[in-house]
Enzyme design. Structure first.
Site, PDB file in Angstrom:
ATOM      1  N   ASP A   1       0.704  -1.158   0.003  1.00  0.00           N
ATOM      2  CA  ASP A   1      -0.018  -0.105   0.029  1.00  0.00           C
ATOM      3  C   ASP A   1       0.756   1.143   0.034  1.00  0.00           C
ATOM      4  O   ASP A   1       2.116   1.321   0.196  1.00  0.00           O
ATOM      5  CB  ASP A   1      -0.998  -0.082   1.259  1.00  0.00           C
ATOM      6  CG  ASP A   1      -0.212  -0.445   2.459  1.00  0.00           C
ATOM      7  OD1 ASP A   1       0.892  -0.407   2.566  1.00  0.00           O
ATOM      8  OD2 ASP A   1      -0.962  -0.450   3.556  1.00  0.00           O
TER       9      ASP A   1
ATOM     10  N   ASN B   1      -7.398  -2.349  14.367  1.00  0.00           N
ATOM     11  CA  ASN B   1      -8.739  -2.594  13.981  1.00  0.00           C
ATOM     12  C   ASN B   1      -8.873  -3.856  12.815  1.00  0.00           C
ATOM     13  O   ASN B   1      -9.958  -4.043  12.660  1.00  0.00           O
ATOM     14  CB  ASN B   1      -9.466  -1.591  13.045  1.00  0.00           C
ATOM     15  CG  ASN B   1      -8.644  -0.907  11.787  1.00  0.00           C
ATOM     16  OD1 ASN B   1      -7.919  -1.764  11.445  1.00  0.00           O
ATOM     17  ND2 ASN B   1      -8.999   0.139  11.438  1.00  0.00           N
TER      18      ASN B   1
ATOM     19  N   HIS C   1      -7.153  -4.427  10.147  1.00  0.00           N
ATOM     20  CA  HIS C   1      -6.795  -4.023   8.760  1.00  0.00           C
ATOM     21  C   HIS C   1      -5.507  -4.926   8.508  1.00  0.00           C
ATOM     22  O   HIS C   1      -4.493  -5.030   9.276  1.00  0.00           O
ATOM     23  CB  HIS C   1      -7.103  -2.695   8.303  1.00  0.00           C
ATOM     24  CG  HIS C   1      -5.649  -1.520   8.807  1.00  0.00           C
ATOM     25  ND1 HIS C   1      -5.850  -0.272   9.302  1.00  0.00           N
ATOM     26  CD2 HIS C   1      -4.336  -2.180   8.839  1.00  0.00           C
ATOM     27  CE1 HIS C   1      -4.539  -0.148   9.721  1.00  0.00           C
ATOM     28  NE2 HIS C   1      -3.797  -0.999   9.312  1.00  0.00           N
TER      29      HIS C   1
ATOM     30  N   GLU D   1      -9.541  -1.724   5.389  1.00  0.00           N
ATOM     31  CA  GLU D   1     -10.254  -0.986   6.642  1.00  0.00           C
ATOM     32  C   GLU D   1     -11.561  -1.996   6.591  1.00  0.00           C
ATOM     33  O   GLU D   1     -11.977  -2.579   5.684  1.00  0.00           O
ATOM     34  CB  GLU D   1     -10.563   0.336   6.451  1.00  0.00           C
ATOM     35  CG  GLU D   1      -9.600   1.339   6.426  1.00  0.00           C
ATOM     36  CD  GLU D   1      -8.353   1.379   7.462  1.00  0.00           C
ATOM     37  OE1 GLU D   1      -8.434   0.580   8.566  1.00  0.00           O
ATOM     38  OE2 GLU D   1      -7.783   2.869   7.696  1.00  0.00           O
TER      39      GLU D   1
HETATM   40  C1  GLP Z   1      -0.206   0.577   8.651  1.00  0.00           C
HETATM   41  C2  GLP Z   1      -0.137  -0.049   7.345  1.00  0.00           C
HETATM   42  C3  GLP Z   1      -0.343  -1.910   7.861  1.00  0.00           C
HETATM   43  C4  GLP Z   1       0.210  -2.091   8.887  1.00  0.00           C
HETATM   44  C5  GLP Z   1      -0.530  -1.333  10.004  1.00  0.00           C
HETATM   45  C6  GLP Z   1       0.034  -1.946  11.493  1.00  0.00           C
HETATM   46  O1  GLP Z   1      -1.416   1.347   8.887  1.00  0.00           O
HETATM   47  N1  GLP Z   1      -0.799   0.444   6.308  1.00  0.00           N
HETATM   48  O2  GLP Z   1       0.157  -2.390   6.533  1.00  0.00           O
HETATM   49  O3  GLP Z   1       0.260  -3.534   9.148  1.00  0.00           O
HETATM   50  O4  GLP Z   1      -0.620  -0.189   9.851  1.00  0.00           O
HETATM   51  O5  GLP Z   1       1.200  -1.033  11.795  1.00  0.00           O
HETATM   52  P1  GLP Z   1       2.336  -1.281  12.758  1.00  0.00           P
HETATM   53  O6  GLP Z   1       3.062  -2.454  12.652  1.00  0.00           O
HETATM   54  O7  GLP Z   1       3.015   0.077  13.077  1.00  0.00           O
HETATM   55  O8  GLP Z   1       1.453  -1.442  14.111  1.00  0.00           O
END
Ligand code: GLP
Length: 243
Positions: free
Chosen positions: A67, A136, A138, A143
């Protein structure tokens, strides 16, 4: 689904990196699906270390990222393009032309998303997709929603995601409101999936996603239907799963 329990964040990172390294060793011209966020940083550090000591060669590897924020450029330190170069691409011998992150500056969302799907198809699909997990549920930027999105698309970020990701920006106002993300279908087409999760704050969503109902309201729950998923999580993140 395989669950590999790690003692702590470092152990999780080492175990996840070992799985990525095994993939590169077994298939030097593999296609890796890569992820951003804070969780995979330690695994990328390990891969860099193993590249530097001669244990790993990225010269045949291709990568596609999950992404990218919409509307911010490659030179912006908060862009996922910048993140990937900072943590991995600039530190190993992957060929820059073999890496791809959705182009957040392409204003035509449909065009960019279609091109991204075509690119993945032209590579023959993803051999191993690395995923982090949002609070959440995702994955990528898929989402919670009423249905599972199939292909790469433009999403409106959830308020909770903007809140969670504001730590990387000067303020919540600066967090982009939209992103381009692989769809759930794109992710599910990967031959193998590796999910990394760390910390007590993710324990509840880990239990929901991997042991709860499969629902688009918890996007990661769809992974229960994939035939080759490995979850590498530390003890804290696994503290609420049914034993
Ligand atoms: C972001 C990314 C995800 C990632 C998630 C968790 O929004 N788009 O790909 O897995 O957050 O992030 P973190 O690893 O910092 O908790």
């Amino acid at each position: 689904m395989r669950i590999i329990q790690a003692g702590d964040y470092n152990d999780m990172s080492r175990k996840a990196a070992a799985i990525l390294a095994a993939q590169i060793t077994l298939k030097p011209d593999c296609v890796l699906g890569l992820a951003t966020g804070s969780t995979p940083v330690g695994a990328y550090e390990k891969l860099v270390e193993w590249y530097r000591n001669g244990s790993l060669d990225f010269s045949g590897v291709s990568s596609v990222n999950l992404d990218e924020y919409r509307g911010i450029g490659k030179e912006n330190p908060q862009s996922y393009y910048y993140f990937m170069h900072q943590h991995l691409f600039d530190k190993v011998n992957i060929r820059p032309e073999n890496t791809r992150v959705p182009d957040g500056t392409e204003p035509d969302a449909e065009k960019e998303c279609r091109a991204y799907e075509e690119h993945i198809r032209s590579l023959g699909g993803i051999d191993l997709q690395l995923l982090g997990l949002g609070h959440n549920g995702h994955i990528g930027f898929n989402e919670p929603a009423a249905t599972f999105a199939k292909v790469t698309h433009c999403v409106d970020l959830a308020e909770s995601t903007i809140e969670a990701n504001k730590r990387f920006f000067a303020s919540a106002d600066e967090v982009p409101r939209q992103a381009y993300t692989m769809g759930i279908g794109t992710i599910m087409h990967a031959k193998k999936i590796l999910v990394v999760v760390s910390g007590e704050d993710k324990a509840e969503i880990v239990a929901k996603a991997f042991f709860g109902e499969v629902t688009p309201e918890v996007p990661a729950s769809i992974l229960q239907m994939h035939q080759d998923v490995t979850l590498v999580a530390d003890t804290a993140a696994l503290s609420r799963i049914p034993r």
